[in-house]
Design an enzyme around this catalytic site. Structure first.
Site, PDB file in Angstrom:
ATOM      1  N   ASN A 153      29.503  67.595  62.946  1.00 58.69           N
ATOM      2  CA  ASN A 153      29.225  68.408  61.755  1.00 58.69           C
ATOM      3  C   ASN A 153      30.445  68.636  60.866  1.00 58.69           C
ATOM      4  OD1 ASN A 153      30.360  70.028  63.709  1.00 58.69           O
ATOM      5  ND2 ASN A 153      29.171  71.822  63.152  1.00 58.69           N
ATOM      6  N   GLU A 250      34.519  74.564  72.662  1.00 60.33           N
ATOM      7  CA  GLU A 250      33.885  75.188  71.489  1.00 60.33           C
ATOM      8  C   GLU A 250      32.455  74.687  71.465  1.00 60.33           C
ATOM      9  OE1 GLU A 250      35.037  77.419  69.648  1.00 60.33           O
ATOM     10  OE2 GLU A 250      37.209  77.319  69.811  1.00 60.33           O
ATOM     11  N   CYS A 284      27.829  75.497  64.157  1.00 65.18           N
ATOM     12  CA  CYS A 284      27.716  76.142  65.467  1.00 65.18           C
ATOM     13  C   CYS A 284      27.626  77.662  65.397  1.00 65.18           C
ATOM     14  CB  CYS A 284      28.906  75.749  66.321  1.00 65.18           C
ATOM     15  SG  CYS A 284      30.467  76.078  65.485  1.00 65.18           S
ATOM     16  N   GLU A 455      40.475  78.523  69.092  1.00 62.08           N
ATOM     17  CA  GLU A 455      41.141  77.649  68.141  1.00 62.08           C
ATOM     18  C   GLU A 455      41.674  78.526  67.014  1.00 62.08           C
ATOM     19  OE1 GLU A 455      38.147  74.364  67.552  1.00 62.08           O
ATOM     20  OE2 GLU A 455      39.691  73.311  68.687  1.00 62.08           O
TER      21      GLU A 455
HETATM   22  P1  NDP Z   1      27.495  66.694  71.722  1.00 59.21           P
HETATM   23  O1  NDP Z   1      27.757  67.665  72.804  1.00 59.21           O
HETATM   24  O2  NDP Z   1      26.330  65.787  71.817  1.00 59.21           O
HETATM   25  O3  NDP Z   1      28.774  65.758  71.515  1.00 59.21           O
HETATM   26  C1  NDP Z   1      30.072  66.295  71.323  1.00 59.21           C
HETATM   27  C2  NDP Z   1      31.104  65.207  71.616  1.00 59.21           C
HETATM   28  O4  NDP Z   1      31.181  64.975  73.020  1.00 59.21           O
HETATM   29  C3  NDP Z   1      30.773  63.868  70.984  1.00 59.21           C
HETATM   30  O5  NDP Z   1      31.973  63.256  70.554  1.00 59.21           O
HETATM   31  C4  NDP Z   1      30.142  63.136  72.135  1.00 59.21           C
HETATM   32  O6  NDP Z   1      30.178  61.743  71.981  1.00 59.21           O
HETATM   33  C5  NDP Z   1      31.011  63.592  73.284  1.00 59.21           C
HETATM   34  N1  NDP Z   1      30.433  63.401  74.621  1.00 59.21           N
HETATM   35  C6  NDP Z   1      29.146  63.218  74.958  1.00 59.21           C
HETATM   36  N2  NDP Z   1      29.018  63.108  76.315  1.00 59.21           N
HETATM   37  C7  NDP Z   1      30.271  63.237  76.827  1.00 59.21           C
HETATM   38  C8  NDP Z   1      30.815  63.238  78.154  1.00 59.21           C
HETATM   39  N3  NDP Z   1      30.049  63.084  79.225  1.00 59.21           N
HETATM   40  N4  NDP Z   1      32.150  63.406  78.301  1.00 59.21           N
HETATM   41  C9  NDP Z   1      32.929  63.583  77.221  1.00 59.21           C
HETATM   42  N5  NDP Z   1      32.479  63.581  75.944  1.00 59.21           N
HETATM   43  C10 NDP Z   1      31.170  63.419  75.746  1.00 59.21           C
HETATM   44  O7  NDP Z   1      27.442  67.559  70.370  1.00 59.21           O
HETATM   45  P2  NDP Z   1      27.073  67.074  68.910  1.00 59.21           P
HETATM   46  O8  NDP Z   1      28.033  66.044  68.450  1.00 59.21           O
HETATM   47  O9  NDP Z   1      25.611  66.792  68.894  1.00 59.21           O
HETATM   48  O10 NDP Z   1      27.381  68.401  68.068  1.00 59.21           O
HETATM   49  C11 NDP Z   1      26.502  69.473  68.016  1.00 59.21           C
HETATM   50  C12 NDP Z   1      26.890  70.561  68.997  1.00 59.21           C
HETATM   51  O11 NDP Z   1      28.244  70.915  68.811  1.00 59.21           O
HETATM   52  C13 NDP Z   1      26.105  71.834  68.794  1.00 59.21           C
HETATM   53  O12 NDP Z   1      25.717  72.378  70.023  1.00 59.21           O
HETATM   54  C14 NDP Z   1      27.094  72.749  68.108  1.00 59.21           C
HETATM   55  O13 NDP Z   1      26.858  74.112  68.276  1.00 59.21           O
HETATM   56  C15 NDP Z   1      28.381  72.314  68.725  1.00 59.21           C
HETATM   57  N6  NDP Z   1      29.488  72.688  67.857  1.00 59.21           N
HETATM   58  C16 NDP Z   1      30.309  73.714  68.247  1.00 59.21           C
HETATM   59  C17 NDP Z   1      31.323  74.137  67.422  1.00 59.21           C
HETATM   60  C18 NDP Z   1      32.258  75.228  67.839  1.00 59.21           C
HETATM   61  O14 NDP Z   1      33.369  75.281  67.328  1.00 59.21           O
HETATM   62  N7  NDP Z   1      31.881  76.127  68.747  1.00 59.21           N
HETATM   63  C19 NDP Z   1      31.533  73.531  66.090  1.00 59.21           C
HETATM   64  C20 NDP Z   1      30.660  72.435  65.830  1.00 59.21           C
HETATM   65  C21 NDP Z   1      29.648  72.050  66.679  1.00 59.21           C
HETATM   66  P3  NDP Z   1      28.979  61.005  71.230  1.00 59.21           P
HETATM   67  O15 NDP Z   1      28.709  61.724  69.969  1.00 59.21           O
HETATM   68  O16 NDP Z   1      29.556  59.681  71.013  1.00 59.21           O
HETATM   69  O17 NDP Z   1      27.831  61.067  72.193  1.00 59.21           O
END
Ligand code: NDP
Length: 481
Positions: A153, A250, A284, A455
């Site tokens: 995002n 996060e 998020c 952060e």
């Molecule tokens: P995901 O949890 O699907 O993915 C986050 C990242 O982790 C991606 O780069 C993903 O790779 C990677 N990933 C996936 N599986 C693994 C694994 N087993 N080990 C290590 N890395 C892995 O989240 P989204 O990208 O769909 O983002 C949305 C989510 O993020 C929402 O829940 C949102 O609330 C949260 N978010 C939280 C924020 C905060 O600051 N608290 C800010 C922004 C978002 P890939 O995409 O290649 O699968």
């Protein structure tokens, strides 16, 4: 498309563009569905190589005076500002977010993080502890190689928010952006090199979850900082436990925004719009459970519905557009599933609905109850669930009745009530009479399932460094025999 989104190569390792040896990773512009670039995932060997290179580069980087490290970050921030237009355009293509947002929110926030930590670098000191004749002191030392893993995002902002405190404390970083938004992090890597960062200190690998998993399990990695969902957070935390690695998580949220009867109506409506529909709701910390005290409920809903009519949904590159497409068809389908489930459960639509194709309009539910999926699960789309309440104690209890704890907001003109209520809400990041402002000066992060660590702000320094204690003997040494 006239604008070239295709990078020189997919990865950035040891100061060089390197092509990935894994599967193809098409980059799709969410507005048109067009493939704007094709990248390749890193192979397992390339992930290990990036971590080795980072470990080798880290010691010399850490040996520089902090003010010198800070200077590199400050230069990088200046370069970002000079190129904000071009970078924001790329961010819009990568994410589908309106240019109206990316021009002011994404790289700009990243530049602020680089400035903040660049300036902070030289102020980090240890403690001197008098012990009579002897004394001790502490040193704040880097952790080593930090792995950064980002969500889709705010891809460039997340890369900067993680890189800035990590690098300034003398760590190296290997960053993996989300597979759907891989372009911004590569730009950051180029900009840092141009700003004077030594090769190998900031590296980018691309790939899906298994590349992230390889990174979190690498023996050179001392810390993992993830922005992502709770299920991914759990997996990352488990992988970190294996190597007793540090973590910052996060994660997601289902945050309450509480509007009392005495709130300024127009401000509360503005905040609810910002808290639910900015970035098409893909944030998020969004306040997606809007608790309305019974006296303000109807005027709030009427004014909200009226203002939502001013939305300009459409081409994200049109400067007048203020509501863009959803990141992927899959995510749009998930959001539509929630809208259907809300209707099936008996909640009423005030405005919005399923929309068409990549677009889901701002959607507001009323007559919802706390047990509905739309009131319990993170939707990560432009869907606001309003819930009514009567009493302060009641709303605090209901607001806290969730596994998440990322953020919370309160709207009231009653000063003492505002602070009393905020004090009782289980959330890491809170707002009074505003919502979703996350300046770099203020710590950002969650409690409960929404995460660990913070952060931004000076607090982030503690999550990218460790303390060494040094006892200095000034006299003789006695032993029992
Ligand atoms: P995901 O949890 O699907 O993915 C986050 C990242 O982790 C991606 O780069 C993903 O790779 C990677 N990933 C996936 N599986 C693994 C694994 N087993 N080990 C290590 N890395 C892995 O989240 P989204 O990208 O769909 O983002 C949305 C989510 O993020 C929402 O829940 C949102 O609330 C949260 N978010 C939280 C924020 C905060 O600051 N608290 C800010 C922004 C978002 P890939 O995409 O290649 O699968």
């Amino acid at each position: 498309m006239s604008f070239a989104a295709q990078p020189t190569a997919s990865l950035f390792i040891n100061g060089q563009h390197v092509e990935g040896q894994g599967d193809a990773l098409p980059v799709i512009y969410p507005y048109t569905g067009e493939t704007i670039a094709t990248l390749y995932e890193a192979s397992t060997d390339q992930v290990a190589e990036a971590c080795r290179v980072a470990a080798a580069a880290q010691a010399d980087w850490a040996a520089l005076a902090p003010v010198e490290r800070g200077r590199v970050l400050l230069r990088a921030a200046a370069i970002i500002r000079e190129r904000n237009d071009e970078l924001s355009r790329l961010e819009t293509l990568d994410t589908g977010k309106p240019l109206q947002e990316t021009l002011v929110a994404d790289w700009e926030s990243g530049a602020q993080a680089l400035e903040f930590f660049g300036g902070l670098a030289a102020t980090v000191t240890g403690q001197m502890i008098p012990l009579g004749q002897d004394w001790a002191y502490t040193r704040r030392e880097p952790l080593g190689v930090c792995a950064g893993i980002g969500a889709w995002n705010y891809p460039s902002q997340i890369a900067c928010w993680k890189a800035a405190p990590a690098l300034v404390m003398g760590n190296a970083m290997v960053f993996k952006p989300s597979e759907v938004t891989p372009l911004g992090a590569l730009k950051l890597a180029e900009i840092l090199i141009e700003a004077g960062l030594p090769a190998g200190v900031f590296n980018v690998v691309q790939g899906r979850g298994q590349v992230g998993a390889a990174l979190t399990g690498d023996s050179n990695v001392a810390k993992i900082s993830l922005t992502g969902s709770v299920p991914t957070g759990r997996r990352v935390y488990a992988a970190a436990a294996e190597g007793i690695r540090h973590v910052t998580l996060e994660l997601g949220g289902k945050s309450p925004l509480i509007v009392f009867d005495d709130a300024n109506l127009e401000d509360a409506v503005s905040a609810a719009i910002n808290a639910n529909f900015y970035s098409s709701g893909q944030i998020c910390s969004n306040g997606t459970r809007v608790f309305l005290q019974e006296g303000i409920r109807q005027p709030f809903l009427d004014r909200l519905a009226e203002r939502v009519r001013n939305i300009r949904m459409g081409d994200p590159l049109d400067p007048d557009t203020n509501h863009g497409p959803i990141i992927t068809p899959r995510q749009a389908e998930i959001i539509r599933g929630f809208i259907e489930s809300g209707q099936a459960a008996g909640a009423q639509l005030v405005c919005g609905g399923a929309g068409e194709g990549a677009f889901i309009p701002p959607t507001v539910f009323t007559d919802a109850t706390d047990d509905m999926d739309i009131a319990r699960d993170e939707i990560f789309g432009p869907v606001m669930t309003t819930l009514s309440f009567f009493e302060e104690d009641e709303v605090i209890r209901r607001a806290n009745d969730t596994g998440f704890g990322l953020a919370a907001g309160v709207f009231t003109q009653d000063l003492t009530r505002a602070h009393r209520v905020i004090g009782k809400l289980q959330a890491g990041t809170c707002w009074i009479n505003t919502y979703n402002l996350t300046p770099v000066e203020m710590p950002f992060g969650g409690v409960k399932m929404s995460g660990l660590g913070r952060e931004n702000s000076a607090a982030a320094i503690e999550h990218y460094s460790q303390l060494k204690s040094v006892y200095v003997g000034m006299g003789g040494v006695e032993a029992p025999y």
